[in-house]
Design a protein around this motif. Sequence first.
Motif, mmCIF file in Angstrom:
data_model
loop_
_atom_site.group_PDB
_atom_site.id
_atom_site.type_symbol
_atom_site.label_atom_id
_atom_site.label_comp_id
_atom_site.label_asym_id
_atom_site.label_seq_id
_atom_site.Cartn_x
_atom_site.Cartn_y
_atom_site.Cartn_z
ATOM 1 N N ALA A 1 -28.655 47.899 95.265
ATOM 2 C CA ALA A 1 -28.055 47.329 96.477
ATOM 3 C C ALA A 1 -28.719 47.988 97.683
ATOM 4 O O ALA A 1 -28.963 49.193 97.687
ATOM 5 N N THR B 1 -24.249 50.128 89.717
ATOM 6 C CA THR B 1 -24.983 49.744 90.928
ATOM 7 C C THR B 1 -25.319 50.991 91.737
ATOM 8 O O THR B 1 -24.466 51.865 91.928
ATOM 9 N N SER C 1 -28.540 48.632 101.756
ATOM 10 C CA SER C 1 -27.653 48.633 102.913
ATOM 11 C C SER C 1 -28.462 48.144 104.118
ATOM 12 O O SER C 1 -29.242 48.890 104.687
ATOM 13 N N VAL D 1 -20.238 52.310 90.831
ATOM 14 C CA VAL D 1 -21.102 52.094 91.993
ATOM 15 C C VAL D 1 -21.407 53.447 92.632
ATOM 16 O O VAL D 1 -20.504 54.227 92.899
ATOM 17 N N CYS E 1 -15.404 51.923 101.992
ATOM 18 C CA CYS E 1 -16.830 52.107 102.196
ATOM 19 C C CYS E 1 -17.123 52.854 103.502
ATOM 20 O O CYS E 1 -16.657 52.454 104.567
ATOM 21 N N GLU F 1 -26.134 44.684 101.486
ATOM 22 C CA GLU F 1 -24.838 44.962 102.103
ATOM 23 C C GLU F 1 -25.002 44.953 103.624
ATOM 24 O O GLU F 1 -26.031 45.410 104.140
ATOM 25 N N MET G 1 -21.966 54.571 95.577
ATOM 26 C CA MET G 1 -21.837 54.224 96.993
ATOM 27 C C MET G 1 -20.924 55.221 97.691
ATOM 28 O O MET G 1 -20.417 54.950 98.771
ATOM 29 N N CYS H 1 -16.228 54.395 92.303
ATOM 30 C CA CYS H 1 -17.258 54.666 93.314
ATOM 31 C C CYS H 1 -17.498 56.175 93.310
ATOM 32 O O CYS H 1 -16.569 56.947 93.552
ATOM 33 N N THR I 1 -28.622 42.994 95.831
ATOM 34 C CA THR I 1 -27.488 42.844 96.739
ATOM 35 C C THR I 1 -27.887 43.453 98.080
ATOM 36 O O THR I 1 -28.437 44.558 98.117
ATOM 37 N N SER J 1 -26.726 52.173 95.423
ATOM 38 C CA SER J 1 -26.888 51.633 96.774
ATOM 39 C C SER J 1 -27.761 52.558 97.607
ATOM 40 O O SER J 1 -27.547 53.766 97.639
ATOM 41 N N THR J 2 -28.734 51.992 98.285
ATOM 42 C CA THR J 2 -29.631 52.814 99.111
ATOM 43 C C THR J 2 -29.659 52.331 100.553
ATOM 44 O O THR J 2 -29.524 51.140 100.827
ATOM 45 N N SER J 3 -29.893 53.280 101.444
ATOM 46 C CA SER J 3 -30.054 52.947 102.855
ATOM 47 C C SER J 3 -31.477 52.432 103.126
ATOM 48 O O SER J 3 -31.769 52.032 104.244
#
Length: 367
Positions: free
Chosen positions: A225, A202, A227, A167, A345, A269, A169, A114, A267, A204-206
């Motif tokens: 992904a 991967t 969030s 990831v 996380c 989350e 993240m 991560c 995905t 990951s975005t807000s």
Amino acid sequence: METPTARVEVAPRPLVGLDLGELLALVRAAGEPPYRARQLYRGLYRDHAGRVSEISTLPLALRNGLLRDCGSGLPEVRQRHTSADGTVRYLVGLQDGRTVECVFIPERARDTLCISSQAGCAVDCRFCLTALMGLERNLTAGEIVGQVLAIAGDRDLKPRRRPVNVVMMGMGEPLLNLGPVMKATRLLADPAAVGIPQRRITVSTSGIVPKIAEFGASAVRGKLAISLNASSQGQRAEIMPISSKYPLDALLEVCRSYPLRRWERLTFEYVLLKGVNDSDTDARRVAGLLAGFKCKVNLIALNPGAGIEFGIPSDDRVNAFRSIVHRRVPCFVRKPRGRDIFAACGQLRRTASPPLVHPDPSEGQNL
Ligand code: SF4
């Protein structure tokens, strides 16, 4: 005796983070033949995890000249915190003296790394310790890919022999630093470089809506992904202020038209906060919002920390929520890893002295 190499006549930039074309310009400027660029590229990213001095296919004088003129740019491992479950939280130092964190998560069949895309974060999700730092600065592509190289070097990981997932993240919102994130992804995914397949990366975005389409248009990119963390716009805006700027319906709309590749699904989350977004009604609403998407939902019970005002839902609540969502959308509970060392996380905040057993918010200290 080695002859000194000509000085490089291009703007000095650290080597880690340069792509093949940029390395080609560099070796030409040093008066070296073009094939040296490919040797350097492979050595940097594939064979020696960013350790330029170990690239024995290059003449020693060239290695020394490049290091003198450009510097390697490989982040330096400053601290390791090891969890009872084998997870390791790394603090790595950057060239300007700043630090970021990244995490090694061993699993039976693979390892997961991560990594951070920014030092700190400006997005201000209420359940996240990184948010309390604010944004210090964006990371360069070299600093992003360099975290993977630093951990790989430290643990002797070989992504071609044992699968490695990456990831994005860790600290930061990757889509607010899109250019460097995409360049780092190309270096990670190139079989001649780090060699981690796109399907093992991967991002990951807000929910930075305008950037999601731009991300999806890239030929080489990780999986996406989102969030989500709420079942309605009002609830989401309370815990993720970014949702006031990019509302839930606009986020779901851009996800609906996202160009998934054949093998891919989105995905979503969902961090469960006790008594806030974890009711049966929330679960039914989430299932309704996401029904029809080619996606899965990952549930994460809140990982606590000093300054976070929410509670952790019980296992029974988490499982009840999962069952309801799972009737309409594949839904999984993500087991927290490294919670005891503030590596899970939403917990990355350079906590200096992790407690030995369970995280007690009052014990957290910051560097
Ligand atoms: S959850 Fe991610 S986007 Fe939100 S504040 Fe934390 S690091 Fe930033």
